[in-house]
Design an enzyme around this catalytic site. Structure first.
Site, PDB file in Angstrom:
ATOM      1  N   GLY A   9       0.764  -1.295  -0.061  1.00 41.44           N
ATOM      2  CA  GLY A   9       0.171  -0.144  -0.038  1.00 41.44           C
ATOM      3  C   GLY A   9       0.880   1.305  -0.002  1.00 41.44           C
ATOM      4  CB  THR A  11       0.254   4.195  -4.429  1.00 38.98           C
ATOM      5  OG1 THR A  11      -0.879   3.587  -4.011  1.00 38.98           O
ATOM      6  CG2 THR A  11       1.089   2.939  -5.529  1.00 38.98           C
ATOM      7  N   GLY A  13      -0.958   7.565   1.546  1.00 37.21           N
ATOM      8  CA  GLY A  13      -1.351   7.708   2.925  1.00 37.21           C
ATOM      9  C   GLY A  13      -0.093   7.063   3.817  1.00 37.21           C
ATOM     10  NE  ARG A  34      -5.525  -1.551  -4.839  1.00 35.35           N
ATOM     11  CZ  ARG A  34      -6.218  -0.569  -5.163  1.00 35.35           C
ATOM     12  NH1 ARG A  34      -6.980  -0.421  -6.447  1.00 35.35           N
ATOM     13  NH2 ARG A  34      -6.544   0.476  -4.113  1.00 35.35           N
ATOM     14  CE1 TYR A 151     -10.895  -0.592   8.473  1.00 34.65           C
ATOM     15  CE2 TYR A 151     -11.467   0.570  10.278  1.00 34.65           C
ATOM     16  CZ  TYR A 151     -10.385   0.593   9.283  1.00 34.65           C
ATOM     17  OH  TYR A 151      -9.331   1.129   9.472  1.00 34.65           O
ATOM     18  N   PRO A 181      -3.376   3.594  14.316  1.00 37.64           N
ATOM     19  CG  PRO A 181      -2.647   4.383  12.481  1.00 37.64           C
ATOM     20  CD  PRO A 181      -2.925   3.049  13.165  1.00 37.64           C
ATOM     21  CD  GLU A 187      -5.525   8.928  -2.275  1.00 38.40           C
ATOM     22  OE1 GLU A 187      -6.083   7.800  -2.537  1.00 38.40           O
ATOM     23  OE2 GLU A 187      -4.817   9.508  -2.824  1.00 38.40           O
TER      24      GLU A 187
END
Length: 250
Positions: A9, A11, A13, A34, A151, A181, A187
């Site tokens: 991940g 790309t 944040g 991705r 979630y 966090p 995003e």
């Protein structure tokens, strides 16, 4: 000796910020994501600071994940630090109105994706009897809030898996920990609310954590002496007391 970190991940944040933080300290990077265009842009920016290799795949795809990691060239094959950061939230619906597609996306990325990547990396760590794994959890893994249901369930699973990893990998001297966090201005909300304008209001009226704040903590954790393992970190911005209590100025 220069270490190599693999970040999923990467790309946007927290993953993106962690890549930049690690690069500042000369850690070699394997950046996964991705979006190939973003990976390429980050690679160009960071190659001035350290050695960077990119892997373009979706952690939800087991075969693709294993193939991508197996393809690492020799200089990047030895992963000293694994940052399991790829994760997302889809929707904010009560359980009786939830979307099965949203549930699949969260469990596939947050839980199964983490396991696929870990499965590909852990054997080399156990063989060397060294390594450091950090799973990016969430305050949602510590408590359940209204409409958080699946979630929160996925992030509770991340914490349980982290504890299980730490126990099982203890004989091999491998460090394992979680960074959890609260509200981070990334995003994340745009994805959760599927581009709805409500996402723009999530971070108004207070100063949320920034991705860089979390990245600095991650670097602190990986830079501790060999005998120190930071097993679990829960971090909020000052305005946030827990998942439901937030001091806003408006």
């Amino acid at each position: 000796m220069t270490k190599t970190a693999l970040i999923t991940g990467a790309t946007s944040g927290i993953g993106h910020a962690t890549a930049f933080e690690f690069a500042k300290h000369g850690i070699n990077l394997v950046l996964c994501g991705r979006r190939l265009d973003r990976l390429t842009t980050i690679q160009k920016a960071l190659e001035k600071l350290t050695h960077v290799h990119i892997l373009n795949f979706d952690v939800r795809d087991k075969a693709e994940t294993l193939k991508a990691i197996a393809s690492l060239p020799e200089p990047f094959k030895t992963i000293d630090i694994l940052i399991n950061n790829a994760g997302n939230a889809h929707g904010l619906d009560p359980i009786n109105e939830g979307s099965l597609d949203d549930w699949d996306a969260m469990m596939d990325i947050n839980v199964k994706g983490l396991l696929y990547v870990s499965s590909a990396i852990i054997p080399q760590m156990t063989e060397r009897k060294s390594g450091h794994i950090i799973n990016i959890g969430s305050s949602a893994g510590k408590e359940v809030y209204p409409k958080g249901n699946v979630y929160c369930g996925s992030k509770h699973a991340v914490l349980a898996i982290t504890e299980g990893m730490r126990i099982d990998l203890n004989p091999y001297g491998i460090k394992v920990g979680a960074i959890n966090p609260g509200l981070v201005e990334t995003e994340f909300s745009k994805v959760r609310f599927k581009g709805d304008k409500i996402a723009d209001s999530v971070y108004k009226g207070f100063k949320a954590l920034q991705a860089e704040d979390v990245a600095e903590v991650i670097y602190f954790v990986v830079s501790r002496p060999a005998h120190v393992n930071i097993a679990d970190v829960l971090m909020f911005c000052t305005a946030q007391a827990n998942s439901t209590i937030l001091k806003k100025d408006i």
